[in-house]
Write a protein that holds these residues in place. Structure first.
Motif, PDB file in Angstrom:
ATOM      1  N   LEU A 193       0.824  -1.209   0.000  1.00 57.43           N
ATOM      2  CA  LEU A 193       0.000   0.000   0.000  1.00 57.43           C
ATOM      3  C   LEU A 193       0.862   1.265   0.000  1.00 57.43           C
ATOM      4  N   ASP A 194       1.934   1.267   0.788  1.00 59.55           N
ATOM      5  CA  ASP A 194       2.833   2.430   0.835  1.00 59.55           C
ATOM      6  C   ASP A 194       3.495   2.661  -0.519  1.00 59.55           C
ATOM      7  N   GLU A 195       3.981   1.597  -1.138  1.00 59.46           N
ATOM      8  CA  GLU A 195       4.669   1.732  -2.425  1.00 59.46           C
ATOM      9  C   GLU A 195       3.724   2.175  -3.541  1.00 59.46           C
ATOM     10  N   ARG A 196       2.515   1.665  -3.545  1.00 59.71           N
ATOM     11  CA  ARG A 196       1.599   2.053  -4.625  1.00 59.71           C
ATOM     12  C   ARG A 196       1.116   3.491  -4.471  1.00 59.71           C
ATOM     13  N   LYS A 197       1.162   4.036  -3.234  1.00 58.08           N
ATOM     14  CA  LYS A 197       0.841   5.454  -3.049  1.00 58.08           C
ATOM     15  C   LYS A 197       1.889   6.328  -3.719  1.00 58.08           C
ATOM     16  N   ARG A 198       3.142   5.910  -3.644  1.00 58.34           N
ATOM     17  CA  ARG A 198       4.236   6.669  -4.267  1.00 58.34           C
ATOM     18  C   ARG A 198       4.096   6.680  -5.783  1.00 58.34           C
ATOM     19  N   GLU A 199       3.807   5.477  -6.321  1.00 56.54           N
ATOM     20  CA  GLU A 199       3.673   5.325  -7.771  1.00 56.54           C
ATOM     21  C   GLU A 199       3.075   3.957  -8.049  1.00 56.54           C
ATOM     22  N   PRO A 200       2.102   3.883  -8.962  1.00 56.98           N
ATOM     23  CA  PRO A 200       1.518   2.573  -9.285  1.00 56.98           C
ATOM     24  C   PRO A 200       2.577   1.624  -9.840  1.00 56.98           C
ATOM     25  N   PHE A 201       2.387   0.354  -9.582  1.00 56.21           N
ATOM     26  CA  PHE A 201       3.287  -0.668 -10.098  1.00 56.21           C
ATOM     27  C   PHE A 201       3.033  -0.825 -11.595  1.00 56.21           C
ATOM     28  N   ASP A 202       4.107  -1.039 -12.368  1.00 52.58           N
ATOM     29  CA  ASP A 202       3.921  -1.173 -13.813  1.00 52.58           C
ATOM     30  C   ASP A 202       4.174  -2.595 -14.314  1.00 52.58           C
ATOM     31  N   GLY A 203       4.447  -3.523 -13.423  1.00 51.80           N
ATOM     32  CA  GLY A 203       4.643  -4.917 -13.811  1.00 51.80           C
ATOM     33  C   GLY A 203       5.013  -5.753 -12.601  1.00 51.80           C
TER      34      GLY A 203
ATOM     35  N   ASP B 298       7.725  -7.474 -12.176  1.00 49.64           N
ATOM     36  CA  ASP B 298       9.125  -7.224 -11.811  1.00 49.64           C
ATOM     37  C   ASP B 298       9.237  -5.972 -10.946  1.00 49.64           C
ATOM     38  N   ASP B 299       8.506  -4.931 -11.309  1.00 51.89           N
ATOM     39  CA  ASP B 299       8.497  -3.682 -10.539  1.00 51.89           C
ATOM     40  C   ASP B 299       7.993  -3.942  -9.117  1.00 51.89           C
ATOM     41  N   LEU B 300       6.931  -4.706  -9.002  1.00 53.49           N
ATOM     42  CA  LEU B 300       6.371  -5.070  -7.695  1.00 53.49           C
ATOM     43  C   LEU B 300       7.419  -5.757  -6.828  1.00 53.49           C
ATOM     44  N   GLU B 301       8.073  -6.747  -7.413  1.00 59.64           N
ATOM     45  CA  GLU B 301       9.057  -7.533  -6.670  1.00 59.64           C
ATOM     46  C   GLU B 301      10.257  -6.686  -6.257  1.00 59.64           C
ATOM     47  N   GLU B 302      10.663  -5.762  -7.110  1.00 62.71           N
ATOM     48  CA  GLU B 302      11.798  -4.888  -6.800  1.00 62.71           C
ATOM     49  C   GLU B 302      11.477  -3.892  -5.692  1.00 62.71           C
ATOM     50  N   ARG B 303      10.288  -3.325  -5.730  1.00 61.29           N
ATOM     51  CA  ARG B 303       9.947  -2.234  -4.815  1.00 61.29           C
ATOM     52  C   ARG B 303       9.406  -2.680  -3.467  1.00 61.29           C
ATOM     53  N   VAL B 304       8.862  -3.882  -3.374  1.00 62.06           N
ATOM     54  CA  VAL B 304       8.273  -4.339  -2.108  1.00 62.06           C
ATOM     55  C   VAL B 304       9.165  -5.430  -1.520  1.00 62.06           C
ATOM     56  N   ALA B 305       9.908  -5.048  -0.494  1.00 67.14           N
ATOM     57  CA  ALA B 305      10.805  -6.006   0.173  1.00 67.14           C
ATOM     58  C   ALA B 305       9.977  -7.142   0.777  1.00 67.14           C
ATOM     59  N   GLY B 306      10.375  -8.362   0.502  1.00 66.90           N
ATOM     60  CA  GLY B 306       9.683  -9.522   1.060  1.00 66.90           C
ATOM     61  C   GLY B 306       8.606 -10.093   0.157  1.00 66.90           C
ATOM     62  N   LEU B 307       8.248  -9.371  -0.904  1.00 64.31           N
ATOM     63  CA  LEU B 307       7.242  -9.883  -1.844  1.00 64.31           C
ATOM     64  C   LEU B 307       7.972 -10.612  -2.973  1.00 64.31           C
ATOM     65  N   HIS B 308       7.907 -11.911  -2.919  1.00 64.24           N
ATOM     66  CA  HIS B 308       8.560 -12.739  -3.926  1.00 64.24           C
ATOM     67  C   HIS B 308       7.489 -13.435  -4.746  1.00 64.24           C
ATOM     68  N   ARG B 309       7.725 -13.514  -6.045  1.00 61.99           N
ATOM     69  CA  ARG B 309       6.824 -14.228  -6.952  1.00 61.99           C
ATOM     70  C   ARG B 309       5.387 -13.699  -6.930  1.00 61.99           C
ATOM     71  N   PRO B 310       5.176 -12.398  -7.175  1.00 64.54           N
ATOM     72  CA  PRO B 310       3.815 -11.849  -7.113  1.00 64.54           C
ATOM     73  C   PRO B 310       2.849 -12.485  -8.102  1.00 64.54           C
ATOM     74  N   LYS B 311       3.345 -12.908  -9.270  1.00 67.07           N
ATOM     75  CA  LYS B 311       2.470 -13.583 -10.233  1.00 67.07           C
ATOM     76  C   LYS B 311       2.050 -14.942  -9.699  1.00 67.07           C
ATOM     77  N   GLU B 312       2.988 -15.707  -9.159  1.00 67.66           N
ATOM     78  CA  GLU B 312       2.684 -17.042  -8.652  1.00 67.66           C
ATOM     79  C   GLU B 312       1.723 -16.988  -7.469  1.00 67.66           C
ATOM     80  N   ILE B 313       1.788 -15.911  -6.687  1.00 63.10           N
ATOM     81  CA  ILE B 313       0.849 -15.726  -5.573  1.00 63.10           C
ATOM     82  C   ILE B 313      -0.578 -15.622  -6.118  1.00 63.10           C
ATOM     83  N   LEU B 314      -0.739 -14.886  -7.225  1.00 65.00           N
ATOM     84  CA  LEU B 314      -2.064 -14.764  -7.841  1.00 65.00           C
ATOM     85  C   LEU B 314      -2.532 -16.101  -8.406  1.00 65.00           C
ATOM     86  N   VAL B 315      -1.620 -16.836  -9.039  1.00 63.40           N
ATOM     87  CA  VAL B 315      -1.968 -18.157  -9.574  1.00 63.40           C
ATOM     88  C   VAL B 315      -2.466 -19.051  -8.438  1.00 63.40           C
TER      89      VAL B 315
END
Length: 195
Positions: free
Chosen positions: A141-151, A153-170
């Motif tokens: 939530l904090d990171e997306r307030k700064r700027e929306p995620f564009d992919g 890879d961007d999500l994984e880079e900007r959010v410490a501890g968030l690994h494999r965001p696509k696989e989480i959705l799957v």
């Protein structure tokens, strides 16, 4: 003409599905003689992740893995089914089909991370994703307030501890498809345009 347009230019993306399994000799539990059983296909809708059984015409030109229209040529009828109704082959193909749909429309699914909202005062849509607790949710939530995620890879880079965001959705999508009794659904049976 694009995949998402019909002859009159209207969008048909909502009726697209991926063929999970094709049974040219019909359902095994159908007691009729083989020549009387119509071919069927199990499919996963791309928009709302609906599981359907399609009864096909004898001359249907549909193959395993195809992207088709629910109301396309060669389809006699469409019936809603549950995960338990699927053939074993369709169940084993489900995860690959979900990944393919997410890959094909990454912006839609990254948009979920950008747009997810609270469900109740204590529960947020992000908390429904496997492995996302309060701390990780707040980081997203904090990171997306700064700027929306564009992919992803961007999500994984900007959010410490968030690994494999696509696989989480799957993983969440598969859970929603398997468990008919889930209290909250993020994707299955929901129109992606309604949020």
């Amino acid at each position: 003409m694009s995949d998402a347009e019909s002859d009159d230019g209207a969008s048909t993306e909502r009726t697209r599905a991926v063929v999970l399994d094709l049974l040219p000799n019909g359902r095994p539990d159908d007691d009729r003689p083989a020549h009387q059983k119509p071919p069927i296909a199990y499919v996963l809708g791309e928009s709302q992740f609906q599981l359907r059984e399609l009864t096909l015409t004898e001359d249907a030109d549909i193959s395993f893995g195809d992207r088709i229209q629910f109301d396309g040529e060669g389809i006699e009828s469409v019936r809603e089914v549950t995960h338990g109704d699927l053939s074993n082959a369709a169940r084993s193909e489900l995860e690959y089909a979900v990944e393919e749909i997410i890959d094909r429309d990454e912006a839609r699914f990254v948009g979920f991370y950008n747009d997810a909202q609270p469900i109740t005062l204590r529960l947020h849509q992000l908390n429904l994703l496997p492995g996302i607790g309060k701390k990780l949710r707040n980081s997203i939530l904090d990171e997306r307030k700064r700027e929306p995620f564009d992919g992803f890879d961007d999500l994984e880079e900007r959010v410490a501890g968030l690994h494999r965001p696509k696989e989480i959705l799957v993983e969440r999508l598969i859970e929603e498809l398997r468990d008919d009794d889930l209290k909250y659904r993020i994707f299955v049976g929901r129109d992606p345009d309604e949020g």
